[in-house]
Design a protein around this motif. Sequence first.
Motif, PDB file in Angstrom:
ATOM      1  N   ASP A  27       3.977   5.570  -5.594  1.00  0.00           N
ATOM      2  CA  ASP A  27       4.063   5.451  -7.050  1.00  0.00           C
ATOM      3  C   ASP A  27       2.932   6.222  -7.728  1.00  0.00           C
ATOM      4  O   ASP A  27       3.162   7.069  -8.588  1.00  0.00           O
ATOM      5  N   LEU A  28       1.685   5.948  -7.305  1.00  0.00           N
ATOM      6  CA  LEU A  28       0.522   6.505  -7.998  1.00  0.00           C
ATOM      7  C   LEU A  28      -0.217   7.597  -7.232  1.00  0.00           C
ATOM      8  O   LEU A  28      -1.002   8.334  -7.817  1.00  0.00           O
TER       9      LEU A  28
ATOM     10  N   ARG B 245      -5.662  11.816  -9.822  1.00  0.00           N
ATOM     11  CA  ARG B 245      -4.852  12.684  -8.979  1.00  0.00           C
ATOM     12  C   ARG B 245      -4.839  14.106  -9.530  1.00  0.00           C
ATOM     13  O   ARG B 245      -5.039  15.084  -8.798  1.00  0.00           O
TER      14      ARG B 245
ATOM     15  N   TYR C 214       2.722   1.612  -3.300  1.00  0.00           N
ATOM     16  CA  TYR C 214       1.790   1.979  -4.364  1.00  0.00           C
ATOM     17  C   TYR C 214       1.355   3.433  -4.241  1.00  0.00           C
ATOM     18  O   TYR C 214       1.206   4.136  -5.245  1.00  0.00           O
TER      19      TYR C 214
ATOM     20  N   HIS D  70      -8.209  15.814  -8.850  1.00  0.00           N
ATOM     21  CA  HIS D  70      -8.401  16.134  -7.431  1.00  0.00           C
ATOM     22  C   HIS D  70      -7.487  17.273  -6.986  1.00  0.00           C
ATOM     23  O   HIS D  70      -7.871  18.096  -6.156  1.00  0.00           O
ATOM     24  N   ASP D  71      -6.273  17.304  -7.537  1.00  0.00           N
ATOM     25  CA  ASP D  71      -5.337  18.376  -7.180  1.00  0.00           C
ATOM     26  C   ASP D  71      -5.913  19.748  -7.465  1.00  0.00           C
ATOM     27  O   ASP D  71      -5.731  20.689  -6.707  1.00  0.00           O
TER      28      ASP D  71
ATOM     29  N   SER E  35       0.948  15.445  -3.603  1.00  0.00           N
ATOM     30  CA  SER E  35       0.782  15.103  -5.009  1.00  0.00           C
ATOM     31  C   SER E  35       1.998  15.516  -5.834  1.00  0.00           C
ATOM     32  O   SER E  35       2.449  14.759  -6.696  1.00  0.00           O
TER      33      SER E  35
ATOM     34  N   ILE F 286     -11.586   1.352  -8.037  1.00  0.00           N
ATOM     35  CA  ILE F 286     -10.153   1.635  -8.178  1.00  0.00           C
ATOM     36  C   ILE F 286      -9.356   0.843  -7.142  1.00  0.00           C
ATOM     37  O   ILE F 286      -8.345   0.208  -7.471  1.00  0.00           O
ATOM     38  N   GLY F 287      -9.833   0.866  -5.889  1.00  0.00           N
ATOM     39  CA  GLY F 287      -9.130   0.112  -4.846  1.00  0.00           C
ATOM     40  C   GLY F 287      -9.054  -1.362  -5.196  1.00  0.00           C
ATOM     41  O   GLY F 287      -7.993  -1.993  -5.096  1.00  0.00           O
TER      42      GLY F 287
ATOM     43  N   MET G 206      -2.319   6.736  -4.863  1.00  0.00           N
ATOM     44  CA  MET G 206      -3.590   6.137  -4.465  1.00  0.00           C
ATOM     45  C   MET G 206      -3.556   5.702  -3.011  1.00  0.00           C
ATOM     46  O   MET G 206      -2.640   5.006  -2.592  1.00  0.00           O
TER      47      MET G 206
ATOM     48  N   ARG H 280     -10.618  19.591  -6.280  1.00  0.00           N
ATOM     49  CA  ARG H 280     -11.210  19.136  -5.019  1.00  0.00           C
ATOM     50  C   ARG H 280     -10.511  19.768  -3.827  1.00  0.00           C
ATOM     51  O   ARG H 280      -9.291  19.972  -3.861  1.00  0.00           O
TER      52      ARG H 280
ATOM     53  N   LYS I  14     -14.199   4.912  -6.280  1.00  0.00           N
ATOM     54  CA  LYS I  14     -13.110   4.645  -5.341  1.00  0.00           C
ATOM     55  C   LYS I  14     -13.019   3.143  -5.063  1.00  0.00           C
ATOM     56  O   LYS I  14     -11.922   2.575  -5.051  1.00  0.00           O
TER      57      LYS I  14
ATOM     58  N   ASP J 229       0.836  -1.211   0.000  1.00  0.00           N
ATOM     59  CA  ASP J 229       0.000   0.000   0.000  1.00  0.00           C
ATOM     60  C   ASP J 229       0.869   1.260   0.000  1.00  0.00           C
ATOM     61  O   ASP J 229       0.588   2.230  -0.712  1.00  0.00           O
TER      62      ASP J 229
ATOM     63  N   ARG K 110      -1.691  -5.109  -8.780  1.00  0.00           N
ATOM     64  CA  ARG K 110      -0.522  -5.431  -7.965  1.00  0.00           C
ATOM     65  C   ARG K 110      -0.320  -6.940  -7.806  1.00  0.00           C
ATOM     66  O   ARG K 110       0.622  -7.372  -7.162  1.00  0.00           O
TER      67      ARG K 110
ATOM     68  N   PRO L 128      -5.047   3.408   0.125  1.00  0.00           N
ATOM     69  CA  PRO L 128      -5.458   1.998   0.065  1.00  0.00           C
ATOM     70  C   PRO L 128      -6.938   1.806  -0.277  1.00  0.00           C
ATOM     71  O   PRO L 128      -7.325   0.792  -0.836  1.00  0.00           O
ATOM     72  N   ASP L 129      -7.797   2.784   0.045  1.00  0.00           N
ATOM     73  CA  ASP L 129      -9.221   2.610  -0.262  1.00  0.00           C
ATOM     74  C   ASP L 129      -9.578   3.032  -1.687  1.00  0.00           C
ATOM     75  O   ASP L 129     -10.751   3.023  -2.060  1.00  0.00           O
ATOM     76  N   GLY L 130      -8.578   3.409  -2.474  1.00  0.00           N
ATOM     77  CA  GLY L 130      -8.850   3.758  -3.864  1.00  0.00           C
ATOM     78  C   GLY L 130      -9.009   5.251  -4.107  1.00  0.00           C
ATOM     79  O   GLY L 130      -9.200   5.685  -5.241  1.00  0.00           O
ATOM     80  N   ASP L 131      -8.918   6.051  -3.049  1.00  0.00           N
ATOM     81  CA  ASP L 131      -9.055   7.498  -3.218  1.00  0.00           C
ATOM     82  C   ASP L 131      -7.701   8.104  -3.611  1.00  0.00           C
ATOM     83  O   ASP L 131      -6.652   7.486  -3.430  1.00  0.00           O
ATOM     84  N   PHE L 132      -7.764   9.308  -4.157  1.00  0.00           N
ATOM     85  CA  PHE L 132      -6.553  10.068  -4.473  1.00  0.00           C
ATOM     86  C   PHE L 132      -6.641  11.382  -3.725  1.00  0.00           C
ATOM     87  O   PHE L 132      -7.487  12.219  -4.037  1.00  0.00           O
ATOM     88  N   ALA L 133      -5.784  11.535  -2.699  1.00  0.00           N
ATOM     89  CA  ALA L 133      -5.984  12.640  -1.762  1.00  0.00           C
ATOM     90  C   ALA L 133      -5.620  14.012  -2.301  1.00  0.00           C
ATOM     91  O   ALA L 133      -6.225  14.997  -1.932  1.00  0.00           O
ATOM     92  N   GLY L 134      -4.631  14.100  -3.172  1.00  0.00           N
ATOM     93  CA  GLY L 134      -4.195  15.423  -3.632  1.00  0.00           C
ATOM     94  C   GLY L 134      -3.406  16.141  -2.552  1.00  0.00           C
ATOM     95  O   GLY L 134      -2.807  15.517  -1.685  1.00  0.00           O
ATOM     96  N   GLY L 135      -3.404  17.471  -2.590  1.00  0.00           N
ATOM     97  CA  GLY L 135      -2.635  18.238  -1.614  1.00  0.00           C
ATOM     98  C   GLY L 135      -1.166  18.287  -2.013  1.00  0.00           C
ATOM     99  O   GLY L 135      -0.780  17.869  -3.108  1.00  0.00           O
TER     100      GLY L 135
END
Lengths: 296, 155
Positions: A250-251, B144, A247, B147-148, A265, B49-50, A253, B151, B46, A244, B57, A255-262
């Motif tokens: 790398d991406l 990403r 990954y 969202h950048d 990133s 994707i998860g 992502m 969001r 989500k 996790d 993987r 673990p729950d599949g969200d992309f947090a940004g901020g």
Amino acid sequence: MRARAPFLTTIVTAGLLFYLSDISVAAASADETLVERGRYLVHAGGCITCHTEESADAVPLAGGYAVKSPFGTFYTPNITPDKETGIGNWSDEDFVRAFHQGLNPDGEAYFPAFPYTSYTGATREDLLAMKAYLFSLVPVRKEIPPHDLPVYMSSRLAARAWQLSYFDAARFEPDESRSAAWNRGAYLVRHLGHCGECHTPRGTLGALLHDRELTGNPDGADGESIPNITADRKDGIGRWSLSDIEYFLDLGMLPDGDFAGGSMSSVIEDNTSKLTREDRMAIATYIASLVPLESE
Amino acid sequence: MQAAKIRASGMFIAILGAFAYSVVAIAETTPQDASDYRKSVMTTLKGHIGASSMHVRGLVDGQEFLVKHATGLANGVSELERLFPAGSNVEGSDALPIIWEQPEQFAAAIEKAVAATRKFAEAAESGDKEAIAAAFRDVGGSCRGCHDTFRVPQD
């Protein structure tokens, strides 16, 4: 006899030329290897994120990015090899001293907005590879505005005084009782990647609280709250597997599949996604080994 | 005469009923509904994707299920463009105003996500591991990137 002398001369000359050309080819490819290694380390060092202005047409590493901190706004310098506005006149010693000692070529102290506090652990070899890469870039002429700081910080003597109280110049020492991956991860996290500069809380005058390593900083730059990334299961990332973490680096992502940004990133974009999977796993190995601590 | 009257009023009631039904059938979506619906769809994305990432993987088996998740993802993403009606930026929504201020930039970002997820679904169908990994990387990049910019940053 007289006929043979030119013949021998020709043979010798040809041989010598061949030998010399071989040397220069070898030297060129050694340089290329060094530059390529330096390019990788510049990514691992996260240089691009701060030394590139936030605009679509900004030239990478030409500086001008505004680091807004509780101690004022710092404008990052141009680190392309331009001789007047960049670092084109720096010697190897100037470069290494900046990272190891936090001093500019005139011997004046840097403010710790430049994270030499972390970079001090980097090897000389790695630093010189980074310099070779930076010096292989096209020089960009770009003047950077002076830092916008409160009066008490207007002199570099203030930075020097800060160093005397809070800065310990020391190279990374591998821990022989740990795996090679752990040590590589520790080197990348603590020193080159300088993760703690954002993820570790700060105490008096912005000094990092090392006993709270990577437990997050609620008062991060630009008002952003930076998460706890120790293995604490409630506040940290204790539920994340090594895969996790790797990954995510790398991406981006979760673990729950969200992309947090901020702000992470751009760290992923410029730094961690450019590393080898082995290096990301090394980072994960080190981070997962941290003592779980709740956020304060 | 009486029978005709009854038939006429029966017809009237039937027409009224049909009209009332058609009004009910066109949902009156409030801004709050739009925001809630958007969140629900995003949550399914989500999840897909998860789950997909665990296939990519190599942590779980069953390529036919990766195909389902990848297809579900592409289907959900194809709906994105209608999920941001004007005024749906209600309290508690993570959507930033730039979505409505820069509609062309937003539309381009969504178009990128649509293309990336479609390609990922095709790669999943093909079973080609390298193509799947590369396509998933692009999906991640588009999520990403969007969202950048659009969001509210998450803690």
